[in-house]
Design a protein around this motif. Structure first.
Motif, PDB file in Angstrom:
ATOM      1  N   ALA A 232       0.645  -1.272   0.018  1.00  0.00           N
ATOM      2  CA  ALA A 232       0.157  -0.019   0.090  1.00  0.00           C
ATOM      3  C   ALA A 232       0.803   0.904   0.432  1.00  0.00           C
ATOM      4  O   ALA A 232       1.631   1.173   0.685  1.00  0.00           O
ATOM      5  N   VAL A 233       1.109   1.889  -1.179  1.00  0.00           N
ATOM      6  CA  VAL A 233       1.493   2.815  -1.206  1.00  0.00           C
ATOM      7  C   VAL A 233       1.077   4.108  -0.239  1.00  0.00           C
ATOM      8  O   VAL A 233       2.575   4.558  -0.207  1.00  0.00           O
ATOM      9  N   THR A 234       0.886   4.265  -0.207  1.00  0.00           N
ATOM     10  CA  THR A 234      -0.202   5.525   1.244  1.00  0.00           C
ATOM     11  C   THR A 234      -0.564   5.155   1.955  1.00  0.00           C
ATOM     12  O   THR A 234      -0.946   5.739   3.396  1.00  0.00           O
TER      13      THR A 234
ATOM     14  N   PHE B 131       5.883   5.133 -10.440  1.00  0.00           N
ATOM     15  CA  PHE B 131       4.117   5.921 -10.904  1.00  0.00           C
ATOM     16  C   PHE B 131       4.110   6.576  -9.988  1.00  0.00           C
ATOM     17  O   PHE B 131       2.943   7.869  -9.677  1.00  0.00           O
ATOM     18  N   ALA B 132       3.623   5.361  -8.393  1.00  0.00           N
ATOM     19  CA  ALA B 132       3.055   6.569  -7.403  1.00  0.00           C
ATOM     20  C   ALA B 132       2.953   7.928  -7.111  1.00  0.00           C
ATOM     21  O   ALA B 132       2.190   8.422  -7.211  1.00  0.00           O
ATOM     22  N   GLU B 133       4.324   8.263  -6.919  1.00  0.00           N
ATOM     23  CA  GLU B 133       5.071   9.557  -6.954  1.00  0.00           C
ATOM     24  C   GLU B 133       4.692  10.495  -7.810  1.00  0.00           C
ATOM     25  O   GLU B 133       4.426  11.366  -7.603  1.00  0.00           O
TER      26      GLU B 133
ATOM     27  N   ILE C 207      -2.506   4.648  -3.864  1.00  0.00           N
ATOM     28  CA  ILE C 207      -2.920   3.108  -4.712  1.00  0.00           C
ATOM     29  C   ILE C 207      -2.258   2.217  -4.294  1.00  0.00           C
ATOM     30  O   ILE C 207      -0.576   2.439  -3.222  1.00  0.00           O
ATOM     31  N   THR C 208      -2.855   0.770  -4.079  1.00  0.00           N
ATOM     32  CA  THR C 208      -1.904  -0.163  -3.502  1.00  0.00           C
ATOM     33  C   THR C 208      -1.993  -0.989  -4.285  1.00  0.00           C
ATOM     34  O   THR C 208      -2.128  -1.611  -5.002  1.00  0.00           O
TER      35      THR C 208
ATOM     36  N   SER D 198     -10.018  -5.173 -15.455  1.00  0.00           N
ATOM     37  CA  SER D 198      -9.535  -4.412 -14.705  1.00  0.00           C
ATOM     38  C   SER D 198     -10.427  -3.426 -14.467  1.00  0.00           C
ATOM     39  O   SER D 198     -11.591  -2.522 -14.990  1.00  0.00           O
ATOM     40  N   ASP D 199     -10.491  -3.678 -12.958  1.00  0.00           N
ATOM     41  CA  ASP D 199     -11.901  -2.255 -12.115  1.00  0.00           C
ATOM     42  C   ASP D 199     -10.840  -1.071 -12.654  1.00  0.00           C
ATOM     43  O   ASP D 199     -11.964   0.419 -12.362  1.00  0.00           O
ATOM     44  N   TYR D 200      -9.831  -0.334 -12.446  1.00  0.00           N
ATOM     45  CA  TYR D 200      -9.206   1.234 -12.758  1.00  0.00           C
ATOM     46  C   TYR D 200      -8.439   0.842 -14.025  1.00  0.00           C
ATOM     47  O   TYR D 200      -6.823   0.893 -14.052  1.00  0.00           O
ATOM     48  N   MET D 201      -9.226   1.115 -14.821  1.00  0.00           N
ATOM     49  CA  MET D 201      -8.326   1.289 -16.724  1.00  0.00           C
ATOM     50  C   MET D 201      -7.864   2.313 -16.733  1.00  0.00           C
ATOM     51  O   MET D 201      -6.495   2.259 -16.983  1.00  0.00           O
ATOM     52  N   VAL D 202      -8.235   3.802 -16.154  1.00  0.00           N
ATOM     53  CA  VAL D 202      -7.436   4.426 -16.331  1.00  0.00           C
ATOM     54  C   VAL D 202      -5.597   4.654 -15.509  1.00  0.00           C
ATOM     55  O   VAL D 202      -5.048   4.619 -16.492  1.00  0.00           O
ATOM     56  N   GLN D 203      -6.166   3.905 -14.559  1.00  0.00           N
ATOM     57  CA  GLN D 203      -4.544   3.348 -14.000  1.00  0.00           C
ATOM     58  C   GLN D 203      -3.862   2.546 -14.623  1.00  0.00           C
ATOM     59  O   GLN D 203      -2.081   2.553 -14.557  1.00  0.00           O
TER      60      GLN D 203
END
Length: 411
Positions: A19-21, A62-64, A71-72, A304-309
């Protein structure tokens, strides 16, 4: 958010999550950020601490770059060859983003499991790849992945035995030293047949054209291979025997890919030479050997549930930063056009040889589903020559049987 049911097959490859955050779940996190969960698959080496954790490093970067998302990342182990089968069989239980070998593209598009890249994403892919790399991930005019590495094989040789001139022709080499070749491996053996005009599905994209590994041109190659196998300076490479031979001096050249570069360097040291494929002499004429070539690419699951990401991450994993890091950590040969103009990278003799092979002594491996019929008949040809059941007396018949089998769904 729809929760994924994790199949036994997928559960076996799950290894860790990050878990990034520190936030997981659906909806908004701190400050109204969107919480995102991305499952990402790659080979074990990309996640290994000993090899620098390429995947985790890239995902963190990428998360940064996207502080608007919490993002997890859930990491799983699946190599580029096996991921396609898993995704196509059970897309809903598979990764959002994964690495795959381009020859598996059709397997996934037939299962409607691979996302098309359009708009600005397609433009970026087109702007940073050669036409050959683009062709490797294109079907019916649509782009289905982000190429990140060149995938082909070439030649390693001992510079204390062979000169740069010697390695231009296989038969010249066999007069001066011992050469090893994966004779019973059907990813390698077609090099000789293609060199004498045999074809696969026309230009490689026309399934209706079929395979043309028959007739006089193919029989000539079979007869050449029979003589090659019996040459006292020729060895069949299998189960690491080529590298072992380089190490003890019993073999002076072998054919493989970048994955063996470190082991070959350890065996030969400063005497390691690397080159594109040589010609071979057939009926007094030089014929160019051609390897199968392709790319490894980053794909996105249609479920994918998160297509854009997921699409954004795929683009990131194939960008200049990520490909450079892949090369620095694991010697993965890049295909990003900017990196292929980088003087430091192009002075690497392995990178130079792979690019020479890719551009000059290879054909793009067809990604048609019918290609699956071609592997076993060619493997059987190599094994038949090795065990002596295929001879000059029956080479015409055996060659036609190979060709018929390659054009049949029966094998």
């Amino acid at each position: 958010m729809r929760r994924r049911a994790v199949s036994a097959l997928t559960a076996a490859v799950l290894v860790t999550s990050l878990a990034v955050t520190g936030l997981t779940g659906c909806g908004s996190g701190d400050g109204g950020k969107e919480s995102v969960r991305l499952m990402v698959w790659s080979p074990q080496g990309d996640q290994s601490v000993d090899q620098g954790q390429w995947l985790q490093t890239c995902c963190n970067a990428f998360a940064e770059e996207h502080p608007e998302w919490d993002i997890t990342f859930v990491y799983g182990v699946a190599d580029e060859a096996s991921s396609a089968g898993q995704v196509s069989q059970d897309a809903e239980a598979s990764a959002d983003v994964f690495l795959y070998a381009n020859d598996n593209l059709t397997t996934m598009t037939d299962a409607d499991a691979l996302v098309k890249f359009g708009g600005k994403y397609r433009e970026e892919i087109e702007a940073t790849n050669s036409q050959t790399s683009l062709d490797s991930v294109t079907k019916d005019g649509e782009i289905y992945g982000v190429p990140f590495a060149i995938n082909t094989w070439f030649m390693f040789y001992d510079k204390s035995v062979f000169s740069e001139e010697d390695v231009k022709n296989l038969d010249t080499m066999l007069e001066k030293g011992v050469v090893s070749f994966p004779f019973t491996n059907s990813w390698y053996l077609p090099a000789f047949y293609i060199g004498n005009g045999c074809t696969l599905f026309g230009d490689g994209t026309d399934a209706s054209a079929g395979v043309d590994f028959g007739g006089e041109k193919a029989q000539e190659v079979t007869d050449y291979l029979i003589d090659l196998e019996s040459n006292p300076n020729f060895r069949i490479d299998a189960d690491g025997s080529g590298i072992a031979g380089l190490r003890d001096g019993s073999i002076n050249a072998m054919f493989s890919g970048s994955w063996d570069a470190a082991a070959v360097k350890e065996a030969l040291g400063d005497n390691m030479g690397v080159a594109a494929l040589p010609t071979y002499t057939l009926n007094g004429e030089d014929k160019q050997m051609y390897s199968y070539a392709g790319t490894k690419a980053v794909g996105v699951n249609t479920q994918s549930d998160y297509m854009v990401q997921a699409v954004e991450l795929a683009i990131f994993l194939g960008n200049e930063y990520s490909q450079r890091l892949h090369y620095e950590l694991e010697n993965v040969v890049p295909c990003h056009t900017a990196l292929l103009e980088d003087e430091e990278i192009m002075t690497d003799e392995v990178v130079a040889a792979i690019n020479d092979t890719f551009n000059r002594t290879s054909i793009l491996q067809p990604n048609l589903a019918e290609m699956s019929n071609c592997w076993t008949p060619v493997e059987n040809m190599g094994k038949g020559i090795r065990n002596g059941s295929i001879t000059h007396e029956n080479s015409a018949e055996q060659t036609e049987q190979m060709n018929e089998a390659m054009n049949s769904d029966g094998i």
